[in-house]
Design a protein around this motif. Structure first.
Motif, PDB file in Angstrom:
ATOM      1  N   ARG A 188       0.852  -1.188   0.000  1.00  0.00           N
ATOM      2  CA  ARG A 188       0.000   0.000   0.000  1.00  0.00           C
ATOM      3  C   ARG A 188       0.891   1.242   0.000  1.00  0.00           C
ATOM      4  N   PHE A 189       0.424   2.289  -0.647  1.00  0.00           N
ATOM      5  CA  PHE A 189       1.138   3.564  -0.647  1.00  0.00           C
ATOM      6  C   PHE A 189       0.167   4.644  -0.186  1.00  0.00           C
ATOM      7  N   HIS A 190       0.620   5.451   0.809  1.00  0.00           N
ATOM      8  CA  HIS A 190      -0.242   6.415   1.467  1.00  0.00           C
ATOM      9  C   HIS A 190       0.199   7.844   1.134  1.00  0.00           C
ATOM     10  N   ARG A 191       1.049   8.421   1.976  1.00  0.00           N
ATOM     11  CA  ARG A 191       1.538   9.791   1.740  1.00  0.00           C
ATOM     12  C   ARG A 191       3.045   9.861   1.836  1.00  0.00           C
ATOM     13  N   PHE A 192       3.564   9.762   3.084  1.00  0.00           N
ATOM     14  CA  PHE A 192       4.994   9.950   3.280  1.00  0.00           C
ATOM     15  C   PHE A 192       5.809   8.856   2.595  1.00  0.00           C
ATOM     16  N   ASP A 193       5.158   7.735   2.300  1.00  0.00           N
ATOM     17  CA  ASP A 193       5.837   6.638   1.624  1.00  0.00           C
ATOM     18  C   ASP A 193       5.633   6.687   0.111  1.00  0.00           C
ATOM     19  N   LEU A 194       5.034   7.787  -0.382  1.00  0.00           N
ATOM     20  CA  LEU A 194       4.754   7.898  -1.809  1.00  0.00           C
ATOM     21  C   LEU A 194       5.314   9.172  -2.427  1.00  0.00           C
ATOM     22  N   TYR A 195       4.880  10.332  -1.925  1.00  0.00           N
ATOM     23  CA  TYR A 195       5.232  11.598  -2.552  1.00  0.00           C
ATOM     24  C   TYR A 195       6.671  11.973  -2.198  1.00  0.00           C
ATOM     25  N   GLU A 196       7.524  11.961  -3.186  1.00  0.00           N
ATOM     26  CA  GLU A 196       8.951  12.127  -2.927  1.00  0.00           C
ATOM     27  C   GLU A 196       9.321  13.532  -2.499  1.00  0.00           C
ATOM     28  N   GLU A 197       8.502  14.531  -2.875  1.00  0.00           N
ATOM     29  CA  GLU A 197       8.805  15.888  -2.457  1.00  0.00           C
ATOM     30  C   GLU A 197       8.447  16.124  -0.999  1.00  0.00           C
ATOM     31  N   ASP A 198       7.716  15.179  -0.402  1.00  0.00           N
ATOM     32  CA  ASP A 198       7.296  15.308   0.990  1.00  0.00           C
ATOM     33  C   ASP A 198       8.425  14.833   1.896  1.00  0.00           C
ATOM     34  N   VAL A 199       9.445  15.682   2.030  1.00  0.00           N
ATOM     35  CA  VAL A 199      10.643  15.275   2.776  1.00  0.00           C
ATOM     36  C   VAL A 199      10.353  15.154   4.261  1.00  0.00           C
ATOM     37  N   GLU A 200       9.636  16.140   4.835  1.00  0.00           N
ATOM     38  CA  GLU A 200       9.369  16.101   6.272  1.00  0.00           C
ATOM     39  C   GLU A 200       8.440  14.940   6.594  1.00  0.00           C
ATOM     40  N   GLY A 201       8.880  14.084   7.483  1.00  0.00           N
ATOM     41  CA  GLY A 201       8.064  12.943   7.867  1.00  0.00           C
ATOM     42  C   GLY A 201       8.155  11.785   6.902  1.00  0.00           C
ATOM     43  N   GLY A 202       8.831  11.986   5.767  1.00  0.00           N
ATOM     44  CA  GLY A 202       8.951  10.923   4.776  1.00  0.00           C
ATOM     45  C   GLY A 202      10.202  10.093   4.979  1.00  0.00           C
ATOM     46  N   GLU A 203      10.369   9.134   4.113  1.00  0.00           N
ATOM     47  CA  GLU A 203      11.529   8.260   4.184  1.00  0.00           C
ATOM     48  C   GLU A 203      12.287   8.300   2.867  1.00  0.00           C
ATOM     49  N   SER A 204      13.581   8.081   2.929  1.00  0.00           N
ATOM     50  CA  SER A 204      14.379   8.046   1.713  1.00  0.00           C
ATOM     51  C   SER A 204      13.965   6.856   0.854  1.00  0.00           C
ATOM     52  N   GLN A 205      13.866   7.082  -0.445  1.00  0.00           N
ATOM     53  CA  GLN A 205      13.373   6.050  -1.353  1.00  0.00           C
ATOM     54  C   GLN A 205      14.412   5.734  -2.429  1.00  0.00           C
ATOM     55  N   VAL A 206      15.649   5.557  -2.018  1.00  0.00           N
ATOM     56  CA  VAL A 206      16.726   5.401  -2.996  1.00  0.00           C
ATOM     57  C   VAL A 206      16.623   4.113  -3.797  1.00  0.00           C
ATOM     58  N   PHE A 207      15.935   3.100  -3.271  1.00  0.00           N
ATOM     59  CA  PHE A 207      15.794   1.837  -4.002  1.00  0.00           C
ATOM     60  C   PHE A 207      14.406   1.702  -4.619  1.00  0.00           C
ATOM     61  N   ARG A 208      13.710   2.821  -4.789  1.00  0.00           N
ATOM     62  CA  ARG A 208      12.298   2.756  -5.129  1.00  0.00           C
ATOM     63  C   ARG A 208      12.024   2.039  -6.447  1.00  0.00           C
ATOM     64  N   GLU A 209      12.733   2.360  -7.507  1.00  0.00           N
ATOM     65  CA  GLU A 209      12.416   1.744  -8.796  1.00  0.00           C
ATOM     66  C   GLU A 209      12.562   0.231  -8.729  1.00  0.00           C
ATOM     67  N   ARG A 210      13.639  -0.231  -8.131  1.00  0.00           N
ATOM     68  CA  ARG A 210      13.840  -1.686  -8.036  1.00  0.00           C
ATOM     69  C   ARG A 210      12.800  -2.323  -7.131  1.00  0.00           C
ATOM     70  N   MET A 211      12.402  -1.619  -6.078  1.00  0.00           N
ATOM     71  CA  MET A 211      11.366  -2.147  -5.194  1.00  0.00           C
ATOM     72  C   MET A 211      10.025  -2.230  -5.913  1.00  0.00           C
ATOM     73  N   LEU A 212       9.661  -1.166  -6.614  1.00  0.00           N
ATOM     74  CA  LEU A 212       8.388  -1.147  -7.324  1.00  0.00           C
ATOM     75  C   LEU A 212       8.293  -2.274  -8.343  1.00  0.00           C
ATOM     76  N   GLU A 213       9.393  -2.547  -9.005  1.00  0.00           N
ATOM     77  CA  GLU A 213       9.392  -3.588 -10.032  1.00  0.00           C
ATOM     78  C   GLU A 213       9.226  -4.984  -9.455  1.00  0.00           C
ATOM     79  N   ARG A 214       9.512  -5.148  -8.162  1.00  0.00           N
ATOM     80  CA  ARG A 214       9.365  -6.460  -7.530  1.00  0.00           C
ATOM     81  C   ARG A 214       7.939  -6.703  -7.028  1.00  0.00           C
TER      82      ARG A 214
END
Length: 396
Positions: free
Chosen positions: A147-173
């Motif tokens: 599931r994708f909500h807010r801080f785990d989705l919108y990359e510009e939402d830095v405050e309260g969010g998490e780094s998504q450096v592996f996002r493309e590879r994760m999404l593809e899995r």
């Protein structure tokens, strides 16, 4: 057909966060013969009882000391080195990327030692960050959704969010990416449509707990329910109410946050005119908040955040037939409009916010049926979760 499922959470059923996940568990247990929950973090308190076919595995991190030991693993630093090599790591994201690296390393180690705990037809990651980031680092695993909500989705939402450096590879899995709002779905398609993903709209939902009521004594009663962070702008609402004269207003807030933000709100409230009063409730269990909805008149629910996914708090207010006033961010416009409240621009002054509150508050009684209908049509848990788990069981 999928019969067994592993649900990865940040802490549920421990602690008070992820309270809304409790709305799903009954439907999840009815759809799957075997449900195992893997919490990342141990937190104080535990929810229960859970259905008999739901088994909770030990948290990956049972204490801060265990987390520090995981931080010392060479594999965590190798993962962090991989994050750096992705070339997307700004200085502001170093700490969060280190956290992700530790989580990946610890979860992968747990899987290596106790793989039988994780064997299932399907893996379901409740968040699009933290545990799900282990996927690119596994040679094989069951079919997975997140599931994708807010801080785990919108990359510009830095405050309260998490780094998504592996996002493309994760999404593809992932066999499917489950978005809680149409806005989130559009965002994922816009940012990652080139990957050929399988995004699906899977809104959350809240149960029918009955109808609430409005005031009948001329007092305008407002309710807010959120963390007290800068992004939630509870202080903006306080500033707006400090400009109101004449109309009697009683504002109740559930939720808390860092001292600097809480104290800012309370300092403004200490200077309210005599016709405005704040009752600051702090953090309370979700069942207490729901009881407040049931037992007290509420005329208007407010959310003035600058960033949202599709807030469960708004769903809960609508379920009681309570009109909602909220800023137009994330998927909020999918639930809120002129029939059941008011959609506000994100950039709004305290003075205009005060005028809008008085305008809508004076007509809120006539919006209650529309508010209740919005809940039933869009975020009724009985409908949404049965459809979602039917999808997971038969079409993933």
């Amino acid at each position: 057909m999928n019969n067994s499922i592993v649900l990865f959470t940040d802490g549920f059923p421990y602690g008070t966060q992820e309270a809304f996940l409790g709305n799903e568990i009954r439907f999840l247990s009815e759809a799957f013969s075997s449900v195992r929950i893997v919490p990342l973090f141990m937190r104080k308190g535990v929810r229960g009882p859970l259905p008999s076919n739901v088994r909770v595995l030990p948290p990956v991190f049972v204490s801060r000391a265990k987390a520090m030991l995981a931080f010392a693993r060479p594999s965590a630093w190798l993962t962090f080195a991989a994050a750096v090599s992705e070339g997307k790591l700004s200085s502001s994201r170093v700490r969060k990327s280190l956290k992700q690296s530790v989580i990946i390393s610890a979860l992968k180690s747990r899987m290596g030692c106790r793989w039988s705990d994780f064997e299932a037809d399907l893996w379901y990651f409740y968040w699009g960050t933290n545990a799900v980031n282990v996927l690119p680092f596994l040679s094989s695993c069951p079919r997975s959704v997140a599931r994708f909500h807010r801080f785990d989705l919108y990359e510009e939402d830095v405050e309260g969010g998490e780094s998504q450096v592996f996002r493309e590879r994760m999404l593809e899995r992932l066999a499917a990416q489950c978005l809680v709002s149409a806005d989130g779905m559009a965002y994922l398609n816009r940012m990652y449509g080139h990957l050929g993903l399988n995004p699906v709209l899977a809104r959350l939902g809240v149960p029918d707990r009955g109808r609430g009521r409005g005031s009948e004594d001329g007092v305008l009663r407002l309710l807010t329910c959120s963390n007290v962070y800068a992004i939630k702008r509870v202080d903006l609402l306080a500033s707006a109410l400090s400009t109101v004269s004449g109309t009697r207003i009683e504002w109740v807030h559930f939720g808390d946050g860092p001292r600097e933000y809480r104290d800012r709100v309370l300092k403004i409230a200490s200077r309210f005119p005599s016709n405005v009063r704040l009752q600051f409730m702090g953090r309370r269990p979700n069942n207490e908040v729901m009881e407040f909805f049931r037992s007290n008149p509420i005329d208007l629910f407010l959310n003035v955040s600058v960033s949202e996914g599709l807030p469960v708090s708004i769903m809960e207010a609508l379920s009681f037939g309570c009109p909602v006033m909220a800023t137009d961010c994330g998927g909020v416009s999918e639930l809120v409009g002129d029939l059941n409240g008011r959609l506000l621009p994100v950039q709004i002054s305290p003075e205009r916010l005060a005028r809008e509150i008085l305008d809508v508050g004076g007509r809120a009684c006539g919006m209650r049926e529309a508010a209740r209908s919005s809940w039933d049509e869009e975020v009724n848990a009985e409908k949404n979760y049965r459809e979602f788990f039917e999808f997971l069981k038969h079409r993933v």
